[in-house]
Enzyme design. Structure first.
Site, PDB file in Angstrom:
ATOM      1  CB  SER C 276      71.305  17.776  39.158  1.00  0.00           C
ATOM      2  OG  SER C 276      70.840  16.536  38.672  1.00  0.00           O
ATOM      3  NE  ARG C 315      66.380  18.680  89.846  1.00  0.00           N
ATOM      4  CZ  ARG C 315      67.216  17.985  90.623  1.00  0.00           C
ATOM      5  NH1 ARG C 315      67.787  16.906  90.162  1.00  0.00           N
ATOM      6  NH2 ARG C 315      67.514  18.402  91.830  1.00  0.00           N
TER       7      ARG C 315
END
Lengths: 453, 453, 453, 453
Positions: C276, C315
């Site tokens: 921490s 496509r």
């Protein structure tokens, strides 16, 4: 190293710049400098420490790759960055190093940095939204009375105008822009809570420090730290989700209208835009394609953000740690969709001739509703519908139009005047409130000048 | 037939009622009656037809199963419902049947019916939100100074107060309620556009008819029809998504605090609530469980809604057709989450003894930050951190507390007073701005009286 | 430029390498070289052209930033890359430039490049999965008979063993690995279809060219090009989604067991891991946190991929263009989750003392089911349940255990032996099939050696 | 009460039946009866109790509304159902009531009931998939050589065949069906673990009881209970997600081809199918619409399922409780998409004349690639591309075709034969491997007979 090639369709250059390593780093350092300065002002840390920190906070001096690497072990970029900053400060003033990040926690720096990035992104999105609105307003103004085929479930329906269609896009964009700016203004708040969100390490000065840091960073100061309350950011993400939905709708419309078989509008072409590697004749709806790609992606990212709102206690285990990625992608995808549609709207070519031809090629069948209204006055609705179902049968219609067929039916001639039958297929005569609706939409979406950056 | 059993955890009784077959049917009929009445007022259809339609529009008289069946072939519930209504009207007044649904399209009836259901749901959600806010305000007031362990990444952190924790929930709920009500008020607009959204079949009267119908149904009248512009509804869905996220966070917190090993709060029990089929001793966090289930589901449904915003031209092919299901589930899931959390907040049992015990069981290690601040003034941050990493090592600590260990170290005794060391582990002394932050949150979330239904 | 800092929690170094710009570029160039070589072999293009192309295909020589920039205008990275390659080839052999990308389309190069990246990623994921299985198997073996509290809805339930718990994780990981490898093997197929997926430009040699290219790239050759049929890739994405779900479950369990109040297991610590920035005593469940972040994100990305499967004709317009981003993120997030859990499993510390203490602290209430079985034989189920609901009431229990309370009730003493009451709270006596189930799970998840890279 | 009207577009009648209240109830009762019978066989409970339970387990005798109501308080339908069953058994044989649900937990009944519903749903989906494959195989066979325009990014591209297009759909459906059936067969396993998944209450007989129950219910017996390991079900959900994606692609194609301006195929019409409430001429692509609605929804539901896989310890708090809703919706939405596409495929009308006309209307521009190949042999690729970009400019082309324009250019005439130019626009001559690819796809998707129900 993430690949620019992979993300090249999901961002714009200015936004990629905002979310670049250097920009992230500078935002984190800006927080640390503002924090130290505020604490020095309030005599919590020595002024000399604050100055040393400010001098050390030069983004170019940090090894981004190393910080990124340590982030994975630390679980947050704040920890390695602070460590690196302390090292740099210590080289100059070893006492000052202790005062780096004084009273804050690693999520404070990460969240505030994120907010600072959003603050840079907001006016970029807004400027492109303003440009998009401009483009659409011009389109509406020019095509208020350009009649075209309406289409429902991709089948021909009664006519509309291009003005109304574009005004519909404009209305949604205007509402979306208002929502997005409102969400940004709500979310651009400082994060500063210390270890558990109480600022305990700052004693009685907590709120005063916070207010000062917020002022220095030109952010609002919230009621309280919000480490595990992410609703304001969620609202920004949602506003992006809704907006890309609206842009996706516009893009879908344009790409459909641009089909060769429809041919009613075309996106602007130009060098390198929408070509094909194999087919020299191609002109692809590239802006719409990019916007649709974004509109396919952002909803899911929105869900990702909402799902990770379930955050534990004072700091989350997992819910928070992927937020940067999600938010930065949402903003960039939204931005590329806005920019693409702004370019498409401004350069849109309209082919009114094809619009008229497409209306005509329905051989009047789209006026069956209009005919039904005429006929049902005399024949009743049921008989009228029955009659029209027969007459609009393509087999029966062949090369004739609906009015031609109808005018040959004695039952019809008995109840409808020649004049009415002649006007039956006048599309401009059957667009109802199209102009009024378009006007109302334009008035409701005034183009505000873009936000100052 | 959908199974009540399957959905029993995803709705409440009042909301299930709103989205019941009968309620849906009545909403659709209300639209048709209001439309006919408006058109009769404006002399577009005969008054007698309007009256016949009103008489026929008795929801009990319709065969819901048949309508549902035909809906799948028609692609919309509007078509079979209108057909059935025409049949009923025709039985009484065959001429009047022609005037059913005059000038409108099937999506007009479906969308307006949906909006009418939302109008019924809104005050139900709002009343439960008000109750939830009440419960949370009481909790904050009572526990302003109840100190408890802060927890980050599910590990002990510096202390907080239950008041601040509950105020955090309250703040998010207050913001969420404001967003939801704003979204509802924006979305409660009539849909009336006819075949292509121009109201062409109503000639020049289109907007006038629309305004009249809207007034009769107590809905707002929008700038234009919005068949394929769903951003207002998307905003309602998103507001629900954000709110369930906040409720999920609250539920996660409660279910974690209620673990036997933590034991700091408990949801209310009571007959049939949270028991087990096999284990008589069990008292499950059932409200939190229900809310978490909702918070797991609503984000994805939000994505579903946003994704389907890409709607073609004047009427969508696929994007629109699943909206009813998605929205009705979002509202009901949100509603059950609110109701569950309201019940949990009101009946929450707090065990202050366990809170104190849990604080104590950390043996002062959570005050390492506080100790570090004390020590680093004399020893420098690095030495202080080093020292504390050693002393907070559980192996070393064993049965002693941090202050005990520290007070035995000459290096520490030299620089920190006995008094300071004694107070080191006073949790109430180290909650910083907890009270002020809680107050600010409460002030920012005033509990408005619930919306009138 | 995308920020490494932003994505540092969502990838591992080896996977970031796979999806780096250079790797992407090389995969695209590999395709072009293999294509030219195959075509030269089949005498479709001159051998000299093929050689010139191979020589020019040096990834270091390309300006990635420029290609990324042009990609946004072209809608695909293939187009600018091919252009750049042609330019390089032309510098050496202007005739050869014409034969670059001969007969292929831009999606051929993009899709095949993606598949080649997946081919590189697969063994990385698999090696980490093997390591994870190893870690879990060792855990199961060691803790077959380590009894611990079962927990349902986060409340104490009848006991289980850590062996069974870890075997449950192992079973899911084993099934997930099998699914993922199967999905990869199905998806590692060449894409080569030319303009519309017919390979028309290659005349009669289409399939022969394809087979040759596939062989050179060590990919399978599919039945046909799959430009708009993405189900094989979707299956890879889903396999990742399921696997991260299972890893998320394991991570949730570990992070819960690692709570200080529970304290039954701990992730490995170590330099820079899970500390921490403010609290020196902290040891965060960092591996679980990273895995949970991935498990929060991948489901939504899965939805994004599935949603974009709706691709138009030969496509897509939008559905395809964001795939690279989505897939590369899914793979990397899955990879970081696997690696994190592998490290956690291997280094997991088990605190059997706390397990026993937690069992004991329930004061026997978790044996209420067992007691009910004993009592109901004589008293009937209803009376037994009633009795146990009373006796397991904490108020009544106070400091005594369930068996103590029961043994003082004449009604109980009449029907249950002292011996049975004494053994009532022997947890090891009440784990049913835990060992058998664990054995079955281990046998069903044999650890295959990792795939060869 | 959930509304059939609301869900009418998201299910089919047979699937709605499977997930109806009565069906759910019967599945739960089937589990209880099988459990009692197995336990009686193994002499764990009296044979008379088993018989009494079997007699009481008549679904018609239960008050579903009451059970649904209590479910919300209990958090699972198992608890109130078991209570109601005990009450019914007790009326006949009070001793037997104690043996209801002996040794099992409420999730055992809920999960096994869900699996039994899936077992009923699987052959329904499979039969419709077989029908869909049949329809597509017929389409491929009939249209192997039906040449049509290829379309990429919704713009004309080189030609394809309808056979290849339909074979592409078929291939995806075949792979999807295989995946779905595989996932079902993996997931159709008994759930029986008791309170914590160890079957402790059954002593040494646990696995034997489980195997017997599984056999009676025709389910497989898994390695171990899987209360919080949901990967097998997740795989079913994902298989549905992938399949609806493929169906959505097919539906998108059909709805696009059915546009009046394209007119190449049409879905079957028929009474009540795809009509309009206002426009008598309309024939909407209703099957595609329904399938697209499902394909818009199922991906998000898939994400919901994957997200809720993060389940705590031995029984989840929130992750599990919404599963019934999610899975039942996924199956039903997938089912309605399959059925809709099966109907569409079987009845698809093909308009070859329009296909030829659409090819022709490109005026040969789609053969620019073909021309480029011809020209570049002599002129080099660059000059050829340049030339074709000019000639395919619509302005220049006007009413002429590409070959007409080209044949007037001396530069072209010098290098290409008249014959070659004449054949340039022969579409059938330029479909490459279309037929071979279609054949390969058909061979790879053999239509297995549907699963026995």
């Amino acid at each position: 190293m993430p690949a620019r090639l992979i993300e090249s369709l999901s961002t714009t250059e200015p936004l990629a710049e905002v979310f670049s390593d250097d920009s992230v780093l500078r935002a984190m350092l800006d927080f640390e400098v503002a924090l130290a300065r505020a604490e020095a002002n309030l005599k919590i840390i020595p002024a000399s420490a604050s100055q040393a920190i400010a001098r050390a906070a030069d983004s170019a001096a940090f090894d981004i790759a190393a910080i990124a690497r340590e982030t994975l072990r630390a679980g947050t970029p704040g920890i390695p960055l602070i460590k690196a900053l302390r090292n740099r400060v210590a080289q100059e003033d070893s006492g000052a190093a202790d005062f780096v990040h004084w009273g804050a926690t690693s999520q404070d720096i990460a969240d505030t940095a994120l907010v600072l990035l959003l603050k840079k992104a907001a006016p970029i999105l807004d400027a492109d939204l303003a440009q998009l609105q401009n483009g659409l307003q011009a389109l509406v103004a020019k095509h208020k009375d350009t009649v075209m085929l309406g289409r429902t479930l991709l089948q021909p329906a009664t006519p509309v105008t291009l003005g109304l269609k574009a005004a519909g896009w404009l209305g949604a964009v205007g509402r979306g822009r208002a929502r997005l700016n409102h969400a940004f203004s709500e979310a651009l708040v400082l994060q500063l809570g210390g270890a558990s969100g109480t600022l305990a390490a700052l004693g009685k000065h907590g709120i005063k420090v916070g207010e000062t840091v917020a002022r220095q960073l030109s952010l609002s100061y919230p009621e309280a730290p919000w480490h595990t309350h992410r609703d304001r950011l969620a609202n920004v993400v949602c506003a992006c989700g809704i907006l890309t939905g609206s842009l996706g709708k516009m893009a879908r419309d344009i790409s459909l209208l641009m089909q060769a078989e429809v041919g009613e509008v075309a996106e602007p072409g130009g060098s390198g835009r929408g070509g094909s590697s194999t087919m020299p004749q191609k002109r692809n709806p590239i802006g719409s394609t990019i916007a649709l790609a974004a509109a396919n992606r952002v909803p899911a990212l929105t869900a990702a953000y909402l799902a990770q709102m379930i955050q534990e206690h004072e700091r989350a285990v997992g819910g928070w740690q992927a937020e940067w990625t999600t938010i930065s992608e949402v903003i960039q995808s939204t931005g590329v969709a806005i920019a693409s549609m702004a370019e498409a709207a401004e350069g849109l070519t309209v082919n009114e001739k094809r619009m008229r031809a497409n209306l005509k090629s329905t051989r009047g069948t789209i006026f069956a509703e209009k005919a039904a209204l005429l006929l049902s006055q005399k024949l009743g609705r049921e008989r009228a519908h029955q009659l029209l179902e027969q007459t609009t049968d393509p087999e029966r219609l062949r090369d004739r139009t609906l009015s031609e067929v109808l005018s040959q039916m004695p039952e019809v001639r008995d109840c409808v005047s020649k004049e009415a039958l002649r006007k039956l297929e006048d599309a401009g005569d059957y667009v109802g409130m199209a102009r009024q609706f378009a006007d109302r939409l334009v008035r409701s979406s005034p183009n505000q000048p873009p936000r100052r950056k």
